[in-house]
Scaffold this active site. Structure first.
Site, PDB file in Angstrom:
ATOM      1  N   HIS A  97      24.363  46.111  86.483  1.00 50.16           N
ATOM      2  CA  HIS A  97      24.410  47.328  85.666  1.00 50.16           C
ATOM      3  C   HIS A  97      22.981  47.723  85.295  1.00 50.16           C
ATOM      4  O   HIS A  97      22.137  46.854  85.061  1.00 50.16           O
ATOM      5  CB  HIS A  97      25.251  47.098  84.409  1.00 50.16           C
ATOM      6  CG  HIS A  97      25.533  48.370  83.681  1.00 50.16           C
ATOM      7  ND1 HIS A  97      24.605  48.966  82.863  1.00 50.16           N
ATOM      8  CD2 HIS A  97      26.618  49.189  83.684  1.00 50.16           C
ATOM      9  CE1 HIS A  97      25.105  50.100  82.392  1.00 50.16           C
ATOM     10  NE2 HIS A  97      26.330  50.249  82.877  1.00 50.16           N
ATOM     11  N   GLU A 169      26.149  54.659  89.912  1.00 51.84           N
ATOM     12  CA  GLU A 169      25.916  55.109  88.545  1.00 51.84           C
ATOM     13  C   GLU A 169      24.471  55.605  88.404  1.00 51.84           C
ATOM     14  O   GLU A 169      23.565  54.803  88.147  1.00 51.84           O
ATOM     15  CB  GLU A 169      26.099  53.949  87.564  1.00 51.84           C
ATOM     16  CG  GLU A 169      27.472  53.335  87.576  1.00 51.84           C
ATOM     17  CD  GLU A 169      27.770  52.722  86.218  1.00 51.84           C
ATOM     18  OE1 GLU A 169      28.690  53.232  85.561  1.00 51.84           O
ATOM     19  OE2 GLU A 169      27.074  51.788  85.813  1.00 51.84           O
TER      20      GLU A 169
HETATM   21  P1  PGA Z   1      28.893  56.186  79.965  1.00 52.55           P
HETATM   22  O1  PGA Z   1      28.422  54.759  80.534  1.00 52.55           O
HETATM   23  O2  PGA Z   1      30.285  56.408  80.454  1.00 52.55           O
HETATM   24  O3  PGA Z   1      28.817  56.032  78.475  1.00 52.55           O
HETATM   25  O4  PGA Z   1      27.942  57.200  80.496  1.00 52.55           O
HETATM   26  C1  PGA Z   1      28.723  54.405  81.830  1.00 52.55           C
HETATM   27  C2  PGA Z   1      28.122  53.085  82.191  1.00 52.55           C
HETATM   28  O5  PGA Z   1      27.149  52.646  81.579  1.00 52.55           O
HETATM   29  O6  PGA Z   1      28.599  52.426  83.098  1.00 52.55           O
END
Ligand code: PGA
Length: 252
Positions: A97, A169
């Site tokens: 992440h 992401e």
């Molecule tokens: P968010 O976070 O939905 O608050 O943008 C997503 C993530 O960190 O995976």
């Protein structure tokens, strides 16, 4: 097509708040997870994993960890072993992440090592990849994604993998309310799928998207066929918001 919804609570709820949320929303969570088209995966803090697994043990709600140690056992103060995570019922584990890469100085090599370990213990990795705002401006997105993926795939491509989830992401989309425009997201997804097919034809994976998925952005995101699910941060904290997102995935 089955849709994967990952709820990443990060460090947003205390232990007691996490347990209370699960008890309060047990019946509705059970109902949502009963839909065969949905895999609902809850990723609370380490301390709450065992308790929450017990709460949902008779349901289809799956439990995942937010990270794991880079070795399976040994003198690694502060780390949590993938063996322990399996012991307490985790079927999934997030790795790479962007917050771990940034705050825990995670490298592409340590992410690769962890992903391999997760697979070795029969758990499904949720491998997060994504470019920063500057890399996005410089149009280096695909290069960055490939650089993050290559060390991982080098280690795992010959292994038997029960399920590999890759969550795209964009770092600039996380927690900002901004998402990539539709064409860009389709293009990135297609490029990733094609690249896998050429470079690692033996590796099958599920492509997810994460970053500001909420009840406003979900309808647009849901139209993108390449995406087989979503990783939720903030919108997974509030049950009503989560429910709306799951229902909107079911309508598709
Ligand atoms: P968010 O976070 O939905 O608050 O943008 C997503 C993530 O960190 O995976």
């Amino acid at each position: 097509m089955k849709k994967y919804i990952i709820i990443n609570w990060k460090m947003q709820k205390t232990h007691n708040e996490s347990i209370d949320w699960c008890i309060e929303n047990y019946a509705e969570m059970k109902k949502l997870a009963d839909h065969k088209e949905i895999e609902l995966i809850l990723c609370p803090s380490y301390t709450a994993l065992e308790h929450i697994n017990k709460i949902f043990i008779d349901t289809q709600v799956k439990i995942g960890a937010q990270d794991c140690g880079f070795k399976d056992i040994g003198p690694y103060t502060g780390d949590v072993s993938i063996i322990s995570l399996k012991d307490v019922g985790c079927e999934y584990c997030i790795t790479g992440h962007s917050e771990s890469r940034l705050y825990h100085h995670e490298t592409v090599q340590s992410v690769a090592q962890k992903t391999e370990l997760i697979i070795n213990y029969g758990i499904s990795p949720i491998l997060c990849i994504g470019e920063t705002a500057q890399e996005h401006i410089d149009q280096r997105c695909m290069q960055v994604l490939k650089n993050q993926l290559k060390p991982v795939l080098k280690k795992i491509h010959h292994k038997k993998i029960s399920k590999l989830l890759v969550a795209y992401e964009p770092v600039w989309a996380i927690g900002t309310g901004r998402i990539p425009d539709r064409e860009t997201l389709i293009d990135t997804s297609n490029q990733l799928i094609e690249w896998f097919a050429i470079e690692y034809p033996q590796v099958s994976f599920v492509l997810l998207y994460g970053g500001s998925v909420d009840n406003k952005t979900i309808s647009e995101l849901n139209q993108i066929d390449q995406l087989q699910g979503f990783l939720l941060g903030r919108s997974g904290l509030d049950f009503q918001m989560l429910k709306n997102i799951v229902l909107s995935c079911l309508e598709r």
